[in-house]
Design a protein around this motif. Structure first.
Motif, short mmCIF file in Angstrom:
data_model
loop_
_atom_site.label_atom_id
_atom_site.label_comp_id
_atom_site.label_asym_id
_atom_site.label_seq_id
_atom_site.Cartn_x
_atom_site.Cartn_y
_atom_site.Cartn_z
N ARG A 281 0.82 -1.21 0.00
CA ARG A 281 0.00 0.00 0.00
C ARG A 281 0.86 1.27 0.00
N PRO A 282 1.66 1.46 -1.04
CA PRO A 282 2.48 2.68 -1.09
C PRO A 282 1.61 3.93 -1.09
N GLY A 283 2.02 4.90 -0.33
CA GLY A 283 1.27 6.15 -0.23
C GLY A 283 2.17 7.33 -0.53
N LEU A 284 1.60 8.52 -0.35
CA LEU A 284 2.34 9.75 -0.69
C LEU A 284 3.62 9.88 0.12
N LEU A 285 3.57 9.54 1.41
CA LEU A 285 4.75 9.72 2.26
C LEU A 285 5.90 8.85 1.79
N ALA A 286 5.60 7.63 1.34
CA ALA A 286 6.65 6.75 0.84
C ALA A 286 7.26 7.30 -0.44
N VAL A 287 6.42 7.83 -1.33
CA VAL A 287 6.94 8.40 -2.58
C VAL A 287 7.80 9.62 -2.28
N VAL A 288 7.35 10.47 -1.36
CA VAL A 288 8.15 11.64 -0.98
C VAL A 288 9.48 11.18 -0.37
N GLY A 289 9.44 10.14 0.48
CA GLY A 289 10.66 9.62 1.08
C GLY A 289 11.64 9.11 0.03
N LYS A 290 11.10 8.41 -0.97
CA LYS A 290 11.96 7.91 -2.04
C LYS A 290 12.54 9.06 -2.84
N ALA A 291 11.72 10.07 -3.14
CA ALA A 291 12.21 11.24 -3.86
C ALA A 291 13.29 11.96 -3.06
N LEU A 292 13.08 12.07 -1.76
CA LEU A 292 14.09 12.70 -0.89
C LEU A 292 15.42 11.97 -0.97
N CYS A 293 15.37 10.63 -0.90
CA CYS A 293 16.61 9.85 -0.95
C CYS A 293 17.35 10.06 -2.27
N LEU A 294 16.61 10.09 -3.38
CA LEU A 294 17.23 10.31 -4.68
C LEU A 294 17.84 11.70 -4.77
N ALA A 295 17.10 12.71 -4.28
CA ALA A 295 17.60 14.08 -4.36
C ALA A 295 18.79 14.30 -3.43
N ALA A 296 18.82 13.62 -2.29
CA ALA A 296 19.91 13.79 -1.33
C ALA A 296 21.23 13.25 -1.88
N ARG A 297 21.16 12.30 -2.78
CA ARG A 297 22.39 11.83 -3.40
C ARG A 297 23.05 12.92 -4.24
N ARG A 298 22.22 13.80 -4.80
CA ARG A 298 22.75 14.87 -5.65
C ARG A 298 23.08 16.12 -4.84
#
Length: 457
Positions: A281-298
């Protein structure tokens, strides 16, 4: 039969005291090894205490609501043993050292369970009044769970009186702390406990006497007549102290971004319809968390901390994602370890498990430390945006607002779209405005077009 005391164990994470929330046993109860006997609340979590022995509860030293220091006795047990046994042996440790003929081998259930290695070098602990003694002098202070029948049945198991001469008023650490909070000089209080021990009831009586002596002839209106006073302790106290340290310990700045997240909400609906992902049951918070992890690498500066002692900025390679959770006990921030290595489904499951555990009050203290960056979801309360305060020791925190259906520019026209506002607070010593803005824009661009960048499984 031998009598063994069980003291508040070291629960780890630097915690030195806990508040006794409730007893699960009463005097006279027979308990088995590892049976839950009490709940204590630390500054970080609610912790269940298992029994370290099999035997009969002979004495409860502490009432619910009292703050107890590590090493202070909580309960006494009558256990099978040779006569003449030491009346106050320390519980066995799990260090692995000891004689081959040790009396028992116990499986610890808590971090630091049992006596500390240096316990043998400590001075003898002074005796504390038991509930039977309290009942004789302070009947109103005895908890209902053990009064009156349980107290009447309690055997008179009282450690031998200490022989040292005390130059300062005698009181337990929680009572001394309470006296400091109230601004009371213990030397001015007459102790009614054993050998002049100053009790909480003595402090209460002294406070009433002081107010009465200073009052005018008109009746004094006590605080409980027209206001509610809530003790600041446990999670609330720890949160307050952390927020003060954060607000005044680091220069903080906040940037905002409003994003069309319709592609993200549509993606979530599609994922929930897929059999291989629906269970997570992926929700908005999980997607934001994944986006945060990707952006933090950069922009790795946001996943850093300020080491004042070494005068260094420490960048952490792994992303340990804190998820701020509102619970009945206050704000908790459990941590998803190595969140950057999880799939979207894995991150969603980890966030949901942390939230359920936190709201149930079962989060262990170890799960509330070690975070490197935090997300707080204010949108679940219907709030569009906010200015979050940094978690101490972290360089950034991202607040996620509520998703609103609004008229928005789309493909050269106006359409109803799902829109939300993101707010990023950062430590301006570590993160410059350009870096913070770039990171926030990066998160926003991922949410505006998640399918192009997210690894979903």
């Amino acid at each position: 039969m031998a009598v063994k005391d069980f003291a508040l164990p070291d629960l780890g994470e630097g915690l030195t005291e806990s508040e006794l929330v409730s007893w699960h046993v009463a005097v006279g109860d027979t308990v088995r090894l590892n049976q839950i006997i009490a709940e204590v609340e630390t500054a970080k979590a609610l912790v269940e205490l298992p029994a370290p022995y099999e035997g009969t509860v002979s004495r409860l030293y502490v009432e619910p609501g009292v703050t107890v220091s590590v090493g202070e006795p909580l309960v006494a047990f009558e256990v099978a043993g040779p006569s003449g046994a030491d009346p106050e042996p320390e519980p066995a440790t799990d260090s692995g050292a000891g004689d081959a003929g040790a009396e028992e081998v116990r499986e610890p259930m808590l971090v630091g369970y049992g006596a500390r290695p240096d316990a043998a070098g400590r001075p003898a602990r002074r005796a504390r009044p038991g509930l039977a003694a309290l009942a004789a002098r302070e009947p109103a202070a005895v908890p209902a769970a053990v009064a009156p029948a349980a107290v009447a049945a309690a055997p008179a198991v009282v450690p031998a009186a200490a022989t040292e001469v005390h130059e300062r008023p005698r009181a337990t650490p929680p009572v001394r702390k309470l006296a400091r909070e109230r601004g009371i000089d213990l030397a001015a209080v007459t102790g009614t406990g054993e050998r002049g021990l100053v009790t909480r009831a003595d402090l209460d009586a002294y406070s009433v006497q002081t107010v009465t002596a200073a009052a005018p002839a008109a009746p004094v209106v006590r605080g409980d007549a027209d206001e509610l006073r809530i003790p600041i302790r446990g999670v609330r106290k720890a949160t307050a102290e952390a927020m003060v340290r954060s607000a005044f310990g680091a220069p903080q700045a906040t940037v905002f971004l409003t994003v069309d997240v319709t592609p993200t909400t549509e993606l979530i609906e599609r994922l929930r319809a897929r059999p291989d992902v629906a269970e997570a049951r992926p929700g908005l918070l999980a997607v934001v968390g994944k986006a945060l992890c990707l952006a933090a690498r950069r922009t790795p500066e946001v996943n850093s901390r300020w080491d004042d002692a070494a005068q260094e900025i420490v960048q952490t390679r792994a992303i340990h994602l804190g998820i701020a959770a509102a619970t009945p006990r206050g704000l908790l921030v459990p941590v998803v370890r190595d969140a950057d290595g999880l799939s979207l489904a894995g991150l969603s499951g980890a966030i949901r498990e942390l939230a359920v555990t936190a709201r149930a009050g079962k989060t262990p203290p170890s799960a509330l430390t070690g975070g490197t960056i935090t997300i707080t979801n204010v949108g679940v309360f219907g709030v569009d945006a906010g200015t979050p305060i940094l978690t101490p020791g972290e360089a950034a925190i991202l607040a996620v607002g509520a998703v609103r259906r609004r008229p928005w520019e789309h493909q050269g026209g106006i359409a109803l779209r799902d829109v939300l506002t993101l707010a990023l607070t950062f430590d301006h010593r570590i993160v410059d405005g350009e870096q913070g803005s770039r990171f926030l824009a990066d998160v926003g661009s991922i949410l505006a077009d998640p399918a192009s960048v997210l690894t979903l499984v």
